[in-house]
Design an enzyme around this catalytic site. Sequence first.
Site, PDB file in Angstrom:
ATOM      1  N   ARG A 198       0.844  -1.201   0.000  1.00  0.00           N
ATOM      2  CA  ARG A 198       0.000   0.000   0.000  1.00  0.00           C
ATOM      3  C   ARG A 198       0.879   1.251   0.000  1.00  0.00           C
ATOM      4  NH1 ARG A 198      -4.112  -3.391   2.809  1.00  0.00           N
ATOM      5  NH2 ARG A 198      -3.072  -3.451   4.809  1.00  0.00           N
ATOM      6  N   PHE A 214     -11.406  -4.020  -5.769  1.00  0.00           N
ATOM      7  CA  PHE A 214     -11.334  -4.936  -4.622  1.00  0.00           C
ATOM      8  C   PHE A 214     -10.823  -4.157  -3.405  1.00  0.00           C
ATOM      9  CE2 PHE A 214     -10.459  -7.196  -8.579  1.00  0.00           C
ATOM     10  CZ  PHE A 214     -11.461  -8.152  -8.593  1.00  0.00           C
ATOM     11  N   ASP A 236     -15.980  -2.639  -4.589  1.00  0.00           N
ATOM     12  CA  ASP A 236     -15.961  -3.935  -3.911  1.00  0.00           C
ATOM     13  C   ASP A 236     -17.369  -4.503  -3.958  1.00  0.00           C
ATOM     14  OD1 ASP A 236     -13.740  -5.239  -1.779  1.00  0.00           O
ATOM     15  OD2 ASP A 236     -15.783  -5.962  -1.507  1.00  0.00           O
ATOM     16  N   SER A 237     -17.449  -5.835  -3.912  1.00  0.00           N
ATOM     17  CA  SER A 237     -18.778  -6.455  -3.916  1.00  0.00           C
ATOM     18  C   SER A 237     -19.414  -6.417  -2.530  1.00  0.00           C
ATOM     19  CB  SER A 237     -18.683  -7.900  -4.408  1.00  0.00           C
ATOM     20  OG  SER A 237     -17.740  -8.601  -3.631  1.00  0.00           O
ATOM     21  N   ALA A 266     -16.571  -6.706  -9.728  1.00  0.00           N
ATOM     22  CA  ALA A 266     -15.422  -6.058 -10.347  1.00  0.00           C
ATOM     23  C   ALA A 266     -15.400  -6.239 -11.865  1.00  0.00           C
ATOM     24  CB  ALA A 266     -14.137  -6.626  -9.746  1.00  0.00           C
ATOM     25  N   ASP A 286      -6.613  -5.936  -6.772  1.00  0.00           N
ATOM     26  CA  ASP A 286      -6.206  -6.800  -5.658  1.00  0.00           C
ATOM     27  C   ASP A 286      -7.309  -7.823  -5.370  1.00  0.00           C
ATOM     28  OD1 ASP A 286      -4.902  -7.849  -3.447  1.00  0.00           O
ATOM     29  OD2 ASP A 286      -5.568  -6.275  -2.078  1.00  0.00           O
ATOM     30  N   CYS A 326      -3.021 -13.411  -4.872  1.00  0.00           N
ATOM     31  CA  CYS A 326      -2.678 -14.069  -3.609  1.00  0.00           C
ATOM     32  C   CYS A 326      -2.897 -15.574  -3.703  1.00  0.00           C
ATOM     33  CB  CYS A 326      -3.470 -13.458  -2.452  1.00  0.00           C
ATOM     34  SG  CYS A 326      -5.244 -13.586  -2.650  1.00  0.00           S
TER      35      CYS A 326
HETATM   36  N1  SAH Z   1      -7.252  -4.401  -1.319  1.00  0.00           N
HETATM   37  C1  SAH Z   1      -7.848  -4.784  -0.054  1.00  0.00           C
HETATM   38  C2  SAH Z   1      -7.976  -6.280   0.102  1.00  0.00           C
HETATM   39  C3  SAH Z   1      -8.776  -6.967  -0.974  1.00  0.00           C
HETATM   40  S1  SAH Z   1      -9.350  -8.539  -0.535  1.00  0.00           S
HETATM   41  C4  SAH Z   1      -7.049  -4.182   1.085  1.00  0.00           C
HETATM   42  O1  SAH Z   1      -5.950  -3.665   0.850  1.00  0.00           O
HETATM   43  O2  SAH Z   1      -7.510  -4.235   2.227  1.00  0.00           O
HETATM   44  C5  SAH Z   1     -10.434  -8.893  -1.849  1.00  0.00           C
HETATM   45  C6  SAH Z   1     -11.727  -8.083  -1.848  1.00  0.00           C
HETATM   46  O3  SAH Z   1     -12.425  -8.419  -3.038  1.00  0.00           O
HETATM   47  C7  SAH Z   1     -12.684  -8.340  -0.708  1.00  0.00           C
HETATM   48  O4  SAH Z   1     -12.989  -7.141  -0.067  1.00  0.00           O
HETATM   49  C8  SAH Z   1     -13.955  -8.911  -1.389  1.00  0.00           C
HETATM   50  O5  SAH Z   1     -15.150  -8.423  -0.799  1.00  0.00           O
HETATM   51  C9  SAH Z   1     -13.818  -8.381  -2.785  1.00  0.00           C
HETATM   52  N2  SAH Z   1     -14.430  -9.173  -3.858  1.00  0.00           N
HETATM   53  C10 SAH Z   1     -14.453 -10.507  -4.010  1.00  0.00           C
HETATM   54  N3  SAH Z   1     -15.012 -10.841  -5.183  1.00  0.00           N
HETATM   55  C11 SAH Z   1     -15.350  -9.677  -5.792  1.00  0.00           C
HETATM   56  C12 SAH Z   1     -15.955  -9.361  -7.051  1.00  0.00           C
HETATM   57  N4  SAH Z   1     -16.318 -10.318  -7.905  1.00  0.00           N
HETATM   58  N5  SAH Z   1     -16.129  -8.077  -7.352  1.00  0.00           N
HETATM   59  C13 SAH Z   1     -15.760  -7.085  -6.491  1.00  0.00           C
HETATM   60  N6  SAH Z   1     -15.179  -7.342  -5.317  1.00  0.00           N
HETATM   61  C14 SAH Z   1     -14.978  -8.612  -4.964  1.00  0.00           C
END
Ligand code: SAH
Length: 382
Positions: A198, A214, A236-237, A266, A286, A326
Site C-alpha cells: 500500500r 477490490f 468492492d462487492s 469487479a 487486488d 494471492c
Molecule cells: N485491497 C484490499 C484487500 C482486498 S481482498 C485491502 O488492501 O484491504 C479482496 C476483496 O475483493 C474483498 O474485499 C472482497 O469483498 C472483494 N471481492 C471478491 N469478489 C469480488 C468481485 N467479484 N467483485 C468485487 N469485489 C470482490
Amino acid sequence: MRGRHPRLFSGSIKSVEGRPRDGDVVDVRANTGEWLARGVINQQAQIAVRLLTWDESEDIDDDFWRRRVKQAVERRARDPLLADTSARRLIFGESDGLPGVIVDDYAGYLVAQISTLAASRAKQILVESLAALLSPRCILERSDDERLKHERVAAARGVLFGDPPAGPVDVFENGMRFKVDVQAGQKTGFYLDQRENRARVARYCDGADVLNMFAYTGAFAVCAAARGARSVVNVDSSQEALRMAEVNMALQPAPACAVTYQVADAFEYLRACRAQGMQFDVVILDPPKFAHAPSQIDRAARAYKDLNRVGFGLVRPGGILATFSCSGVIDAALFQKIIFSAALESARDAQVIERLTQASDHPVLLSFPESEYLKGLVCRVL
Ligand code: SAH
C-alpha cells in the site's frame, strides 16, 4: 525430508509402526531406520504428519509450543518494518514453525486461526503462552478456514481469553489510522499482508485519478489519498466493507481527494468503465484468491487475464497498473506471463517497474516455498 519441508504426505509413508492415534506426536524415520524428524500425525488428512522439529533432542511438550510462540513474537518486536504499525501478524504458520497457527494482533486484540489437528490439540498452551507474553485485551478464535475440513477438525469461533471489543478496533499502519472489525471482517479483519505494498503503490498516486478495485475497507485508498491522489474510486462487492472504507477515509486528516464507493462486481464494473471510456492514472487490482488448488490454476489464470486485460485498457498512457495475486499455486513467473498475455490482448506495452510480495510479518520460509503466496507487479503502461 532432509530439506526440512514441514509437510509429510500420506503417499510418502511406507509404514506406520505402533498404533498412533490422530493428534499423537510421532517420530519419522528413513527406510534405513535413521531418525529424520518429529511431528503430529493425522491419518485422516492428506498431509499425514505436520513436522515440528528436526532436532531429535527436542520434545514436543508444552515448553516446545511456548518457545515457538515466544520466538515468533520476538521476531515481530525486532522487525524495523513494523515500527509504525500496531496491526501485525504475530504467527504465520509453518514459516514460524507452527503449522496451522495464524495469530494476528490488532493493537492488543488477538485473532487466532487454527487450521490443523496438531495446532488444535495445542490450542490451550498456545493461548496461555500468548496471554503470558503479551497480556492481550482478548484472544478471539476465528477458525473457519476451508483447510479444517481436510484435517477433519471442526470449525470454531469464540473468545479464548479476555473480553472481545465492543466494536471495531482502532489500529495504525505505517502511521495511518484504521478501524478493523476483528469479529465480522473478512479473514481476521484486515489484509495485513499488503501493508508494505500500500505504501509503495501510494507513491505513484500524487495528483492521480485512482481506481481501487477490490477495495475492501479502503486501505489502498487511504494511502493513495495521503500521498496526494486527486480522486479515488473504491469498488468492492461487499457493502459492509465499503462502509468501513468510508469510516477509514473519514479518520484521515482532511484528505483533499474526491473519494467514491461503488458496490459492484469487479468484472462488470471494469467493463462498464471501458464502455464509458473512463481512464485513470493508477489502477489497483487486488482480487481475492482465484486458485485454491493446482487443479484450479487454468481457470484462475483466465480470470486474472480477463481482469487485467480490461484493467490495462483503463490506464492512461504513462500511468500505472498495480496488479496482485494471492493464489499460492500461481507462482511469480506464471503470474508475470498471465499479465503479459493480458497486456498483449489489450494491445498495450508495459514495463514492470516494481515486484511486490507479502509483508515481512508473513515471512517466506526457505524450506517451505509454498509460504510465498502474494505477488504483485507495478507496471508502467505505455
Ligand atoms: N485491497 C484490499 C484487500 C482486498 S481482498 C485491502 O488492501 O484491504 C479482496 C476483496 O475483493 C474483498 O474485499 C472482497 O469483498 C472483494 N471481492 C471478491 N469478489 C469480488 C468481485 N467479484 N467483485 C468485487 N469485489 C470482490
